[in-house]
Design a protein around this motif. Sequence first.
Motif, PDB file in Angstrom:
ATOM      1  N   UNK A 143      -1.537  -1.634 -14.942  1.00 14.00           N
ATOM      2  CA  UNK A 143      -2.610  -1.531 -15.569  1.00 14.00           C
ATOM      3  C   UNK A 143      -3.810  -0.914 -15.499  1.00 14.00           C
ATOM      4  N   UNK A 144      -3.994  -0.492 -14.024  1.00 11.64           N
ATOM      5  CA  UNK A 144      -5.024   0.385 -13.640  1.00 11.64           C
ATOM      6  C   UNK A 144      -4.765   1.771 -13.695  1.00 11.64           C
ATOM      7  N   UNK A 145      -3.538   2.185 -14.209  1.00 14.29           N
ATOM      8  CA  UNK A 145      -3.003   3.712 -14.142  1.00 14.29           C
ATOM      9  C   UNK A 145      -3.910   4.418 -14.995  1.00 14.29           C
ATOM     10  N   UNK A 146      -4.313   3.913 -16.174  1.00  7.00           N
ATOM     11  CA  UNK A 146      -4.895   4.802 -17.284  1.00  7.00           C
ATOM     12  C   UNK A 146      -5.983   5.811 -16.604  1.00  7.00           C
ATOM     13  N   UNK A 147      -7.015   5.252 -15.784  1.00  4.91           N
ATOM     14  CA  UNK A 147      -8.001   6.172 -15.384  1.00  4.91           C
ATOM     15  C   UNK A 147      -7.633   7.248 -14.576  1.00  4.91           C
ATOM     16  N   UNK A 148      -6.217   7.061 -14.091  1.00  4.21           N
ATOM     17  CA  UNK A 148      -5.972   8.040 -12.858  1.00  4.21           C
ATOM     18  C   UNK A 148      -4.785   8.986 -13.607  1.00  4.21           C
ATOM     19  N   UNK A 149      -4.310   8.745 -14.829  1.00  3.79           N
ATOM     20  CA  UNK A 149      -3.371   9.448 -15.432  1.00  3.79           C
ATOM     21  C   UNK A 149      -3.552  10.876 -15.663  1.00  3.79           C
ATOM     22  N   UNK A 153       0.331  11.714 -10.703  1.00  2.00           N
ATOM     23  CA  UNK A 153       1.536  11.198 -11.606  1.00  2.00           C
ATOM     24  C   UNK A 153       1.838   9.609 -11.140  1.00  2.00           C
ATOM     25  N   UNK A 154       2.603   8.984 -11.821  1.00  2.14           N
ATOM     26  CA  UNK A 154       2.955   7.641 -11.690  1.00  2.14           C
ATOM     27  C   UNK A 154       3.506   7.550 -10.122  1.00  2.14           C
ATOM     28  N   UNK A 155       4.053   8.514  -9.528  1.00  2.00           N
ATOM     29  CA  UNK A 155       4.630   8.405  -8.164  1.00  2.00           C
ATOM     30  C   UNK A 155       3.748   8.112  -7.188  1.00  2.00           C
ATOM     31  N   UNK A 160      -0.659   5.668  -3.469  1.00  2.00           N
ATOM     32  CA  UNK A 160      -1.950   5.238  -3.143  1.00  2.00           C
ATOM     33  C   UNK A 160      -2.134   3.706  -3.217  1.00  2.00           C
ATOM     34  N   UNK A 161      -1.388   3.269  -4.355  1.00  2.00           N
ATOM     35  CA  UNK A 161      -1.487   1.788  -4.152  1.00  2.00           C
ATOM     36  C   UNK A 161      -1.191   1.192  -2.848  1.00  2.00           C
ATOM     37  N   UNK A 162       0.076   1.693  -2.714  1.00  2.00           N
ATOM     38  CA  UNK A 162       0.724   1.006  -1.326  1.00  2.00           C
ATOM     39  C   UNK A 162      -0.050   1.341  -0.064  1.00  2.00           C
ATOM     40  N   UNK A 163      -0.844   2.465   0.034  1.00  2.00           N
ATOM     41  CA  UNK A 163      -1.826   2.838   0.971  1.00  2.00           C
ATOM     42  C   UNK A 163      -3.141   2.050   0.898  1.00  2.00           C
ATOM     43  N   UNK A 170      -1.910  -5.731 -10.826  1.00  2.00           N
ATOM     44  CA  UNK A 170      -0.605  -6.259 -10.694  1.00  2.00           C
ATOM     45  C   UNK A 170       0.301  -5.778  -9.574  1.00  2.00           C
ATOM     46  N   UNK A 171       0.415  -4.469  -9.518  1.00  2.00           N
ATOM     47  CA  UNK A 171       1.246  -3.671  -8.456  1.00  2.00           C
ATOM     48  C   UNK A 171       0.767  -4.154  -6.924  1.00  2.00           C
ATOM     49  N   UNK A 172      -0.318  -4.251  -6.882  1.00  2.00           N
ATOM     50  CA  UNK A 172      -0.921  -4.632  -5.506  1.00  2.00           C
ATOM     51  C   UNK A 172      -0.492  -5.829  -5.089  1.00  2.00           C
TER      52      UNK A 172
END
Length: 507
Positions: A143-149, A153-155, A160-163, A170-172
């Motif tokens: 859900x936080x992807x929108x501002x970074x779209x 890219x999703x990948x 960056x979420x993993x790091x 949600x993903x974190x």
Amino acid sequence: MLDSATIELRNLRVKDYEELKLSMIEVYSSMENAYWSKADIKTLVNKFPDGQFCIIIDGKIAGCALSIIVDYDKIDDDHKYTDIVGGENFSTHNKNGNVLYGIDVFIHPEYRGMRLGRRLYEARKELCEQLNLKAIIFGGRIPNYGPYAQELTPKKYIEKVKLKEIHDPVLSFQLSNDFHVKKVIKGYLPGDHESKEFATLMEWNNIYYTKPEKLIDTKKKVVRLGLVQWQMRLFKDYDALVSQIEFFVDAVSDYQSDFILFPELFNAPLMAQFNHLNEAEAIRGLSSYTDRLLETFRNFAITYNINIITGSMPQAVGEHMYNVGFLCRRDGSVERYEKLHITPAEESAWGMKGGNSLQTFDTDCGKIGVLICYDVEFPELPRLLAEEGMNILFVPFMTDTQNGYSRVKICAQARAVENECYVAVAGSVGNLPKVNNMDIQYSQSAVFTPSDFAFPVNGIKAEATPNTESTLLVDVDLDLLKELHNFGSVRNMKDRRKDLYSLKRKK
């Protein structure tokens, strides 16, 4: 406010629905009508009560996790949410599956920060271990992807979420709970604008999973069908009819067939003894043999180690007359099916009534469906069966003219294409001059297939010689259906526009 509150983790109940709905409206406020119906929750709880968890705080639903069991070997990683949910009946749920699939999890905004989500995930993991399932899989929102779209890219966003350079609520959380990203899916959940309709396919592997040992492989990949093109002839008595039935069962079983299919109303020659009665009374007289025939078929199924689809026979239930048949499995179990659509002739001459039961049947060769003659001309019925996982549709029929047969044949072929399944049809041939309303028969028994590269170019696996008593023995490969479903030139089941239309049973 929460100092004295009690926290209860338990299985969801149908009576929790109103509280559940209120919580979901709060959680998914950015998505329109993003809450389950009461009928959905009732179905889930009835089908898989152990898989539905909720957390209760002071009488409110503070969090919830819903799941089903699926046979993930039959699912393409690049699927959509609707492919998994399987319609209103959650037809993809398979108690014999190998993966716990999460279809929803949420925490009410008022109760976030209390690590309630971790409790729900731990409950799922414990259930997965108890049921000896291979993994937990679900599609997760980002859900936080929108501002970074625009810039990522999703990948790149996931990296960056993993790091921990970006936090996604949600993903974190999922990554911190030992889930890993299996794949990125586009269009997984239409309407999820925050995630730009992307989702991460998340997986947690059960390290305690042990693959069940199988001394015998009960899931057959190639299934042999035996179709009886039955000659209508007068028999001197009931025993003579049974001898002819046994001849075919014996012959077909000698070829190690898995199924044998008889035609609709194949036992009509026994009506000759009721010719002094009117047609409605004669068919009721014929129905007096149905229970005896059922027991005979059941014994033959066991003795000859073959699943028998008995075609159809009249059956009196109270004042009403129905056209029914039976699946007699080789393990001795029996299931009943009914003709749902009665032709005008059946209604006017015999007073037949349409049945009300439509279902798939589990067999040692996978899920099958049975529709009697006229029913195959109604595309809604096979589609509902296909949504429940049907691989083979059997159609016992009886047609007097080539026109009638053409209707059955053309519709059966269409059902094979649109539902990505095999369709086997079997009818009777010959004449019955001494039986009223059963004078002439025309048929050509056949097995029809989808139309793609792995199948015959005309969609016909095999056909019997028209209007000649015979048997047709045909092998069908179930793995080809799976490949078609995922990689076919066209994918009728997957490509349906469920955003524009839907098909559902009446409750």
